[in-house]
Motif scaffolding. Structure first.
Motif, PDB file in Angstrom:
ATOM      1  N   LEU A 301      43.643  48.576  25.329  1.00 15.60           N
ATOM      2  CA  LEU A 301      44.527  47.468  25.670  1.00 15.60           C
ATOM      3  C   LEU A 301      44.492  47.217  27.175  1.00 15.60           C
ATOM      4  O   LEU A 301      44.734  48.109  27.978  1.00 15.60           O
ATOM      5  CB  LEU A 301      45.964  47.776  25.238  1.00 15.60           C
ATOM      6  N   ILE A 302      44.159  45.996  27.536  1.00 20.78           N
ATOM      7  CA  ILE A 302      44.057  45.623  28.941  1.00 20.78           C
ATOM      8  C   ILE A 302      45.238  44.728  29.290  1.00 20.78           C
ATOM      9  O   ILE A 302      45.429  43.674  28.685  1.00 20.78           O
ATOM     10  CB  ILE A 302      42.724  44.906  29.218  1.00 20.78           C
ATOM     11  N   GLU A 303      46.036  45.172  30.242  1.00 18.65           N
ATOM     12  CA  GLU A 303      47.242  44.440  30.607  1.00 18.65           C
ATOM     13  C   GLU A 303      46.900  43.245  31.496  1.00 18.65           C
ATOM     14  O   GLU A 303      46.018  43.318  32.366  1.00 18.65           O
ATOM     15  CB  GLU A 303      48.218  45.365  31.346  1.00 18.65           C
ATOM     16  N   VAL A 304      47.616  42.156  31.269  1.00 18.31           N
ATOM     17  CA  VAL A 304      47.461  40.977  32.110  1.00 18.31           C
ATOM     18  C   VAL A 304      47.811  41.339  33.553  1.00 18.31           C
ATOM     19  O   VAL A 304      48.796  42.033  33.811  1.00 18.31           O
ATOM     20  CB  VAL A 304      48.371  39.834  31.607  1.00 18.31           C
ATOM     21  N   GLY A 305      46.992  40.886  34.493  1.00 24.49           N
ATOM     22  CA  GLY A 305      47.245  41.168  35.898  1.00 24.49           C
ATOM     23  C   GLY A 305      46.633  42.459  36.395  1.00 24.49           C
ATOM     24  O   GLY A 305      46.655  42.733  37.593  1.00 24.49           O
ATOM     25  N   SER A 306      46.074  43.276  35.491  1.00 23.67           N
ATOM     26  CA  SER A 306      45.456  44.531  35.891  1.00 23.67           C
ATOM     27  C   SER A 306      44.063  44.259  36.475  1.00 23.67           C
ATOM     28  O   SER A 306      43.484  43.188  36.259  1.00 23.67           O
ATOM     29  CB  SER A 306      45.337  45.468  34.689  1.00 23.67           C
ATOM     30  N   PRO A 307      43.486  45.233  37.216  1.00 23.16           N
ATOM     31  CA  PRO A 307      42.125  45.053  37.717  1.00 23.16           C
ATOM     32  C   PRO A 307      41.116  44.785  36.603  1.00 23.16           C
ATOM     33  O   PRO A 307      40.205  43.973  36.763  1.00 23.16           O
ATOM     34  CB  PRO A 307      41.842  46.385  38.430  1.00 23.16           C
ATOM     35  N   ALA A 308      41.293  45.457  35.455  1.00 20.03           N
ATOM     36  CA  ALA A 308      40.373  45.241  34.329  1.00 20.03           C
ATOM     37  C   ALA A 308      40.480  43.820  33.804  1.00 20.03           C
ATOM     38  O   ALA A 308      39.472  43.181  33.459  1.00 20.03           O
ATOM     39  CB  ALA A 308      40.666  46.247  33.219  1.00 20.03           C
ATOM     40  N   SER A 309      41.698  43.294  33.736  1.00 23.63           N
ATOM     41  CA  SER A 309      41.906  41.921  33.288  1.00 23.63           C
ATOM     42  C   SER A 309      41.268  40.935  34.263  1.00 23.63           C
ATOM     43  O   SER A 309      40.636  39.946  33.852  1.00 23.63           O
ATOM     44  CB  SER A 309      43.400  41.635  33.152  1.00 23.63           C
ATOM     45  N   ALA A 310      41.400  41.213  35.548  1.00 27.10           N
ATOM     46  CA  ALA A 310      40.798  40.344  36.561  1.00 27.10           C
ATOM     47  C   ALA A 310      39.281  40.327  36.430  1.00 27.10           C
ATOM     48  O   ALA A 310      38.634  39.281  36.587  1.00 27.10           O
ATOM     49  CB  ALA A 310      41.210  40.809  37.961  1.00 27.10           C
ATOM     50  N   THR A 311      38.694  41.488  36.117  1.00 24.63           N
ATOM     51  CA  THR A 311      37.246  41.562  35.916  1.00 24.63           C
ATOM     52  C   THR A 311      36.824  40.730  34.713  1.00 24.63           C
ATOM     53  O   THR A 311      35.830  39.996  34.769  1.00 24.63           O
ATOM     54  CB  THR A 311      36.802  43.024  35.733  1.00 24.63           C
ATOM     55  N   LEU A 312      37.588  40.838  33.616  1.00 24.77           N
ATOM     56  CA  LEU A 312      37.278  40.043  32.429  1.00 24.77           C
ATOM     57  C   LEU A 312      37.325  38.541  32.737  1.00 24.77           C
ATOM     58  O   LEU A 312      36.462  37.779  32.293  1.00 24.77           O
ATOM     59  CB  LEU A 312      38.262  40.363  31.299  1.00 24.77           C
ATOM     60  N   ILE A 313      38.327  38.137  33.474  1.00 27.92           N
ATOM     61  CA  ILE A 313      38.472  36.718  33.822  1.00 27.92           C
ATOM     62  C   ILE A 313      37.284  36.260  34.670  1.00 27.92           C
ATOM     63  O   ILE A 313      36.744  35.166  34.464  1.00 27.92           O
ATOM     64  CB  ILE A 313      39.810  36.489  34.560  1.00 27.92           C
ATOM     65  N   GLU A 314      36.842  37.118  35.602  1.00 28.42           N
ATOM     66  CA  GLU A 314      35.691  36.770  36.436  1.00 28.42           C
ATOM     67  C   GLU A 314      34.418  36.667  35.603  1.00 28.42           C
ATOM     68  O   GLU A 314      33.591  35.777  35.819  1.00 28.42           O
ATOM     69  CB  GLU A 314      35.510  37.802  37.539  1.00 28.42           C
TER      70      GLU A 314
END
Length: 420
Positions: A301-314
């Protein structure tokens, strides 16, 4: 077990004290609970070194008062640990566990101030940990249980006969991994088919580790890699290798639109340089971004606003295809669909296996997942397909793709024959 370094008044000479305190107890009925104080360093980081140094004697005094004469409480054998020893005939292990938990959920008086000290404990009973031959072994087993409590986010864990051996295997694997080089790893590829045409349209890349004549699968080493920083360079190597292989296939006789799917854990996605690496590799190989499927398991589970979420968005902005893997093994599916830029949903084999059986409930759930995915513009992959009799039903339910032994087992790239 070797004695740790000791100094006067330090917790590090605790093994000698523990041996002395348990000399009158029958080892066959010995119980040990090792308490780890402030396991994440919360208190030390918040209030500084001096107060945190005083939490051990404060916790020691509180436990002595709570447990009374039924138990002996020793400082050590290492920093931030306390060791409670007892005769299981005089006091039940579950009672000791409960009393310790009750004691350490109260504030401790440290330098005249009240502090809550986070703690966890590992419990080892000689009659259970049959591999222990003396007090030191039993304490070590309890410390290994503390490790599992910390890793699992629990406040209590119980030692088993193989607790120490499991940690030794983990340490051995991480040591082997740290010595491994790129040539020690290989990617195997399993086909993903268009369920309408039955043609291969892509491949999932699956990591293998070659050790001597043995080829190890991910379940043999990924947990050890995840527990260290080693998972990051392994993941970086894997995505580069997969894209370079895809470029070779696309330059040969690969069907138009052939893609490759690469698995990433949440920890790998925390690498904020990953998008740059992938963008550079896509440019140098000439592979279009949408030909890379970025797979993240539902359990991660990847939380919104986390570094992992930011990577996914990129990566989504780069044009990569974001995919939720193993849907049905966790509880994050709907959150992923809403919160993350998901374009593909892979339904776990445990759900796919129910299609075509008498389990109408599971059949309806799978059908609903496909319908929801379709309404959101997402493709759906049926994982673990082995029965050719399922194909018509998988199409009827709404799956767009399939993957499983029916279509091909994972194989090295040089054993792959591309569809015309």
């Amino acid at each position: 077990m070797p004695l740790p370094p000791s100094s006067p008044g330090s917790a590090r000479d605790g093994i000698t004290e523990i041996r002395a305190c348990t000399a009158h107890l029958d080892f066959d009925f010995l119980g040990v609970s090792v308490v780890c104080l402030d396991p994440t360093g919360l208190l030390a980081g918040a209030v500084g070194w001096d107060p945190s140094e005083k939490m051990r004697p404060a916790a020691h005094s509180a436990l002595v008062e709570m447990l009374g004469r039924a138990c002996t409480v020793s400082v050590g054998p290492y920093n931030d640990l306390l060791t409670v020893c007892f005769d299981v005939r005089a006091i039940a292990p579950e009672t000791v566990e409960r009393l310790i938990s009750e004691c350490l959920t109260r504030q401790l008086d440290i330098e005249g101030g009240g502090y809550f000290v986070p703690a966890c404990q590992g419990l080892a009973i000689s009659s259970v940990v049959t591999t222990a031959t003396d007090v030191a072994d039993l304490v070590q087993a309890a410390i290994s249980a503390v490790h599992y409590a910390i890793v699992d986010g629990d406040t209590v864990a119980h030692a088993t006969p193989d607790s120490i051996a499991r940690l030794q295997t983990e340490v051995s694997r991480t040591t082997e991994l740290s010595n491994a080089v790129g040539t020690d790893f290989a990617l195997y590829y399993q086909p993903i088919i268009d369920i309408t045409t039955m043609k291969t349209v892509g491949y999932e890349s699956l990591l293998r580790w070659r050790v001597a004549d043995e080829v190890r699968k991910p379940h043999d080493f990924l947990d050890a890699a995840e527990a260290t920083s080693l998972i990051v360079p392994i993941g970086r190597w894997g995505v580069q290798e997969a894209l370079e292989q895809l470029a070779i296939w696309r330059a040969a006789s690969a069907p138009p639109g052939l893609f490759v799917s690469v698995n990433f854990s949440a920890r790998q996605l925390q690498d904020r340089t990953l998008p740059e690496l992938i963008a550079t590799t896509l440019e140098t190989t000439g592979v279009p971004a949408d030909a890379l499927w970025v797979e993240v398991t539902e359990r991660d589970l990847i939380e919104v606003g986390s570094p992992a979420s930011a990577t996914l968005i990129e990566l989504d902005a780069l044009g990569c295809t974001v995919c939720v893997d193993d849907l049905g093994t966790g509880f994050a599916a709907l959150r992923y669909m809403v919160e993350q830029p998901v374009q593909v949903v892979k339904v776990d084999r445990s759900l796919v296996a129910k299609v075509g059986t008498d389990d109408n409930t599971m059949h309806s759930i799978v059908k609903a997942v496909c319908a929801l995915s379709s309404s959101l513009g997402m493709a759906t992959v049926a994982e673990g397909v082995e029965d050719p009799g399922q194909i018509a039903q998988l199409r009827e339910i709404g799956f767009t793709h399939g993957q499983g032994y029916l279509f091909g087992k994972p194989a090295p790239a040089d054993e792959i024959t591309l569809d015309a």
